[in-house]
Design a protein around this motif. Sequence first.
Motif, short mmCIF file in Angstrom:
data_model
loop_
_atom_site.label_atom_id
_atom_site.label_comp_id
_atom_site.label_asym_id
_atom_site.label_seq_id
_atom_site.Cartn_x
_atom_site.Cartn_y
_atom_site.Cartn_z
N TYR A 164 -25.23 47.16 -0.06
CA TYR A 164 -25.49 47.79 -1.35
C TYR A 164 -25.07 46.88 -2.50
O TYR A 164 -25.76 46.80 -3.52
N GLU A 165 -23.95 46.19 -2.37
CA GLU A 165 -23.45 45.33 -3.44
C GLU A 165 -24.44 44.20 -3.74
O GLU A 165 -24.68 43.86 -4.89
N ILE A 166 -25.02 43.62 -2.70
CA ILE A 166 -25.98 42.54 -2.89
C ILE A 166 -27.25 43.07 -3.54
O ILE A 166 -27.81 42.44 -4.44
N LYS A 167 -27.71 44.24 -3.10
CA LYS A 167 -28.89 44.85 -3.71
C LYS A 167 -28.66 45.12 -5.19
O LYS A 167 -29.51 44.85 -6.03
N LEU A 168 -27.49 45.66 -5.53
CA LEU A 168 -27.18 45.97 -6.91
C LEU A 168 -27.08 44.71 -7.75
O LEU A 168 -27.61 44.64 -8.86
N ALA A 169 -26.42 43.69 -7.23
CA ALA A 169 -26.27 42.44 -7.98
C ALA A 169 -27.62 41.78 -8.25
O ALA A 169 -27.87 41.30 -9.36
N THR A 170 -28.50 41.78 -7.27
CA THR A 170 -29.82 41.18 -7.48
C THR A 170 -30.64 41.98 -8.47
O THR A 170 -31.35 41.41 -9.30
N LYS A 171 -30.53 43.30 -8.40
CA LYS A 171 -31.27 44.14 -9.35
C LYS A 171 -30.78 43.90 -10.77
O LYS A 171 -31.58 43.78 -11.71
N LEU A 172 -29.47 43.81 -10.97
CA LEU A 172 -28.91 43.56 -12.29
C LEU A 172 -29.32 42.17 -12.80
O LEU A 172 -29.63 42.01 -13.99
N LEU A 173 -29.32 41.19 -11.92
CA LEU A 173 -29.71 39.85 -12.32
C LEU A 173 -31.18 39.81 -12.75
O LEU A 173 -31.52 39.23 -13.78
N LEU A 174 -32.05 40.45 -11.97
CA LEU A 174 -33.46 40.48 -12.33
C LEU A 174 -33.70 41.23 -13.62
O LEU A 174 -34.53 40.83 -14.44
N ASP A 175 -32.97 42.32 -13.83
CA ASP A 175 -33.10 43.07 -15.08
C ASP A 175 -32.70 42.21 -16.28
O ASP A 175 -33.36 42.22 -17.32
N GLU A 176 -31.62 41.47 -16.14
CA GLU A 176 -31.17 40.62 -17.25
C GLU A 176 -32.16 39.48 -17.51
O GLU A 176 -32.45 39.17 -18.67
N LEU A 177 -32.70 38.89 -16.45
CA LEU A 177 -33.68 37.84 -16.63
C LEU A 177 -34.95 38.35 -17.34
O LEU A 177 -35.47 37.69 -18.24
N CYS A 178 -35.41 39.51 -16.94
CA CYS A 178 -36.59 40.11 -17.57
C CYS A 178 -36.31 40.44 -19.04
O CYS A 178 -37.14 40.21 -19.91
N PHE A 179 -35.13 41.00 -19.31
CA PHE A 179 -34.75 41.35 -20.67
C PHE A 179 -34.73 40.10 -21.56
O PHE A 179 -35.30 40.10 -22.65
N ASN A 180 -34.11 39.04 -21.08
CA ASN A 180 -34.02 37.81 -21.87
C ASN A 180 -35.39 37.18 -22.10
O ASN A 180 -35.69 36.69 -23.18
N TRP A 181 -36.25 37.20 -21.07
CA TRP A 181 -37.58 36.64 -21.24
C TRP A 181 -38.40 37.45 -22.23
O TRP A 181 -39.06 36.89 -23.10
N ASN A 182 -38.35 38.77 -22.11
CA ASN A 182 -39.10 39.63 -23.03
C ASN A 182 -38.62 39.45 -24.47
O ASN A 182 -39.42 39.40 -25.40
N LYS A 183 -37.31 39.33 -24.64
CA LYS A 183 -36.75 39.14 -25.98
C LYS A 183 -37.19 37.82 -26.58
O LYS A 183 -37.62 37.77 -27.73
N SER A 184 -37.12 36.74 -25.80
CA SER A 184 -37.51 35.43 -26.33
C SER A 184 -39.02 35.37 -26.61
O SER A 184 -39.45 34.76 -27.58
N HIS A 185 -39.81 36.03 -25.76
CA HIS A 185 -41.26 36.07 -25.96
C HIS A 185 -41.59 36.83 -27.24
O HIS A 185 -42.45 36.40 -28.02
N LEU A 186 -40.91 37.93 -27.48
CA LEU A 186 -41.13 38.71 -28.69
C LEU A 186 -40.67 37.94 -29.93
O LEU A 186 -41.34 37.99 -30.98
#
Length: 80
Positions: free
Chosen positions: A29-51
């Motif tokens: 569960y810890e690995i699943k959660l960490a990967t999900k949080l990492l992907l969420d942060e990467l998507c957030f940063n990309w969307n913000k920079s694109h905007l």
Amino acid sequence: MKKHKINYRLQAFGTNRKSKIVAKREISYEIKLATKLLLDELCFNWNKSHLEAQINHSIDASDKEAFLALSKQYQSFVRE
């Protein structure tokens, strides 16, 4: 580093008498959660920079309507 618990899921397949059993290792569960949080942060940063790039382009093009629409979308990224 704490020990990770390994769960195995046994699956039988085939209709022969010599059917094999395959064991699959489940991800903790810890690995699943960490990967999900990492992907969420990467998507957030990309969307913000694109905007931000789109906002800068609308400023350079003097497009007031596009700037107002994009800045309204950008407000959700800077809320704290």
